[in-house]
Design an enzyme around this catalytic site. Structure first.
Site, PDB file in Angstrom:
ATOM      1  N   HIS A  23      19.066 -14.196   5.772  1.00 18.05           N
ATOM      2  CA  HIS A  23      18.304 -14.033   5.760  1.00 18.05           C
ATOM      3  C   HIS A  23      17.554 -15.571   4.899  1.00 18.05           C
ATOM      4  O   HIS A  23      17.810 -15.623   4.589  1.00 18.05           O
ATOM      5  CB  HIS A  23      18.289 -12.368   4.989  1.00 18.05           C
ATOM      6  CG  HIS A  23      19.157 -12.433   3.665  1.00 18.05           C
ATOM      7  ND1 HIS A  23      18.063 -13.109   2.825  1.00 18.05           N
ATOM      8  CD2 HIS A  23      20.301 -11.796   3.048  1.00 18.05           C
ATOM      9  CE1 HIS A  23      19.015 -12.277   1.301  1.00 18.05           C
ATOM     10  NE2 HIS A  23      20.164 -12.221   1.947  1.00 18.05           N
ATOM     11  N   GLY A  74      15.842 -14.914   2.045  1.00 14.72           N
ATOM     12  CA  GLY A  74      16.665 -14.911   0.692  1.00 14.72           C
ATOM     13  C   GLY A  74      17.795 -16.155   0.465  1.00 14.72           C
ATOM     14  O   GLY A  74      17.434 -17.528  -0.207  1.00 14.72           O
ATOM     15  N   HIS A  75      18.226 -16.724   1.354  1.00 12.76           N
ATOM     16  CA  HIS A  75      19.129 -18.002   1.467  1.00 12.76           C
ATOM     17  C   HIS A  75      18.398 -18.952   1.899  1.00 12.76           C
ATOM     18  O   HIS A  75      18.480 -20.015   1.137  1.00 12.76           O
ATOM     19  CB  HIS A  75      20.231 -18.039   2.483  1.00 12.76           C
ATOM     20  CG  HIS A  75      20.867 -16.649   2.377  1.00 12.76           C
ATOM     21  ND1 HIS A  75      21.764 -15.213   3.171  1.00 12.76           N
ATOM     22  CD2 HIS A  75      22.403 -16.099   1.542  1.00 12.76           C
ATOM     23  CE1 HIS A  75      22.241 -14.411   2.669  1.00 12.76           C
ATOM     24  NE2 HIS A  75      22.942 -15.054   1.293  1.00 12.76           N
ATOM     25  N   GLY A  77      20.290 -17.195  -5.501  1.00 12.02           N
ATOM     26  CA  GLY A  77      19.045 -16.576  -6.400  1.00 12.02           C
ATOM     27  C   GLY A  77      19.070 -15.073  -7.463  1.00 12.02           C
ATOM     28  O   GLY A  77      20.215 -14.743  -8.011  1.00 12.02           O
ATOM     29  N   MET A 110      16.239  -8.880  -0.454  1.00 10.57           N
ATOM     30  CA  MET A 110      16.946  -9.225   0.557  1.00 10.57           C
ATOM     31  C   MET A 110      18.275  -9.184   0.224  1.00 10.57           C
ATOM     32  O   MET A 110      19.020  -9.862  -0.810  1.00 10.57           O
ATOM     33  CB  MET A 110      16.232 -10.525   0.906  1.00 10.57           C
ATOM     34  CG  MET A 110      14.812 -10.372   2.224  1.00 10.57           C
ATOM     35  SD  MET A 110      14.584 -11.887   2.669  1.00 10.57           S
ATOM     36  CE  MET A 110      12.555 -11.109   3.106  1.00 10.57           C
ATOM     37  N   SER A 151      22.325  -9.719   2.415  1.00 12.13           N
ATOM     38  CA  SER A 151      23.102  -9.285   3.570  1.00 12.13           C
ATOM     39  C   SER A 151      23.706  -8.053   4.119  1.00 12.13           C
ATOM     40  O   SER A 151      24.396  -7.450   5.614  1.00 12.13           O
ATOM     41  CB  SER A 151      24.407 -10.092   3.543  1.00 12.13           C
ATOM     42  OG  SER A 151      23.773 -11.884   3.425  1.00 12.13           O
TER      43      SER A 151
END
Ligand code: PAF
Length: 281
Positions: free
Chosen positions: A34, A36-37, A149, A186, A188
């Site tokens: 997403h 974030g990654h 993160g 966010m 997964s």
């Protein structure tokens, strides 16, 4: 973007290209990517000549088999996203490639209290599994910078500690949590939320914000209790709410007004476990 599946192919590629250790940025993931990654990839892209991402759903860090089996997989979409974000190499090993001699741990990492509090308490063995795989990945890649993160706040501290223990020369770069417009971090796992659960999920961030707004007004124990009550009333099953020192994750009973604090929460909405955190000052 080049896709490599075997650790030997990846290390030969890096070695043969004579790519300097301090120009390699590495983003480890378990896929189902997403924004974030992708923000980690973007930051790595700005700071390194070679950007490597891995996708590997690591069985040794799951304490719950169902969680492992239900972990979302969107590999084709992930490849497109990584390519678009400017990733140079995607490392996509199999379990047999990463653990050719079986996945039993060959070493125990001394993570101190970080191993047994918060995530460590509710997911025993989880951080040993995280260290096992990240250590293997770092040995294969030897990056100058590792991008993580902030959403997995405790994991960031654990991995830093593991890296200093194994004596690797890799800097850990912690990137801010990316949030949906309603504040939900966010993750997964968010795709497992039903429409109704997804609407409720934003309350996790709202509750952390409530703690932040009231940090100077309320006794910390009361504040945690109030936050727990809010979440429980909204149908969450809370595992923990903590207010801790951001440097060490030691619980804070009486704040000295100086040290940086972080509020951390883990809670279920029905079957889906969500975590989040917010730095308070
Ligand atoms: O945060 C994750 O996705 C995983 O714990 C990591 C760091 C990729 C190790 O498997």
């Amino acid at each position: 973007m080049i896709l490599l599946k075997h650790p030997n192919d990846l290390s030969s590629f890096i070695h043969n290209g004579s790519i300097a250790h301090n120009s390699i940025g590495f983003v480890p993931t378990m896929g189902a990517l997403h924004d974030g990654h992708l923000s980690l990839i973007h930051t790595a892209r700005l700071e390194n000549t070679l950007v490597i991402a891995s996708i590997f759903v690591n069985p040794t860090q799951f304490t719950d088999l169902t969680d492992f089996e239900k972990y979302p997989s969107t590999i084709e979409a992930d490849i497109l996203k990584l390519e678009k974000a400017g990733c140079d190499i995607l490392f996509l090993p199999s379990v047999a490639d990463m653990y050719p001699n079986g996945s039993s741990p060959s070493q125990q990492y001394d993570l101190g209290h970080l191993d047994s509090i918060l995530e460590g308490e509710f997911r025993p063995g989880h951080f040993q599994g995280v260290c096992q795989i990240v250590h293997l990945l770092l040995e294969t890649i030897s990056p100058g910078r590792l991008y993580l993160g902030q959403k997995d706040f405790q994991q960031c501290l654990v991995i830093k500690k593991m890296i200093s223990q194994i004596g690797m020369d890799t800097s850990v770069i912690i990137c801010p949590t990316q949030r949906e417009p309603d504040g939900l971090a966010m993750s997964s796992r968010n795709v497992r939320l039903s429409h109704l659960e997804r609407k409720k999920a934003a309350n996790l961030f709202n509750t952390l914000s409530y703690i932040k707004e009231n940090i100077l007004l309320e006794d910390l124990e009361n504040l945690k209790q109030m936050a727990q009550n809010i979440l429980t009333e909204q149908g969450f099953k809370v595992e923990y709410i903590a207010i801790s020192k951001a440097q060490t994750l030691e619980t804070v009973q009486n704040w000295d007004g100086k040290s940086t604090l972080v509020a951390l929460v883990a809670a279920y909405i029905n079957q889906v476990r969500l975590i989040d955190n917010l730095v308070l000052n």
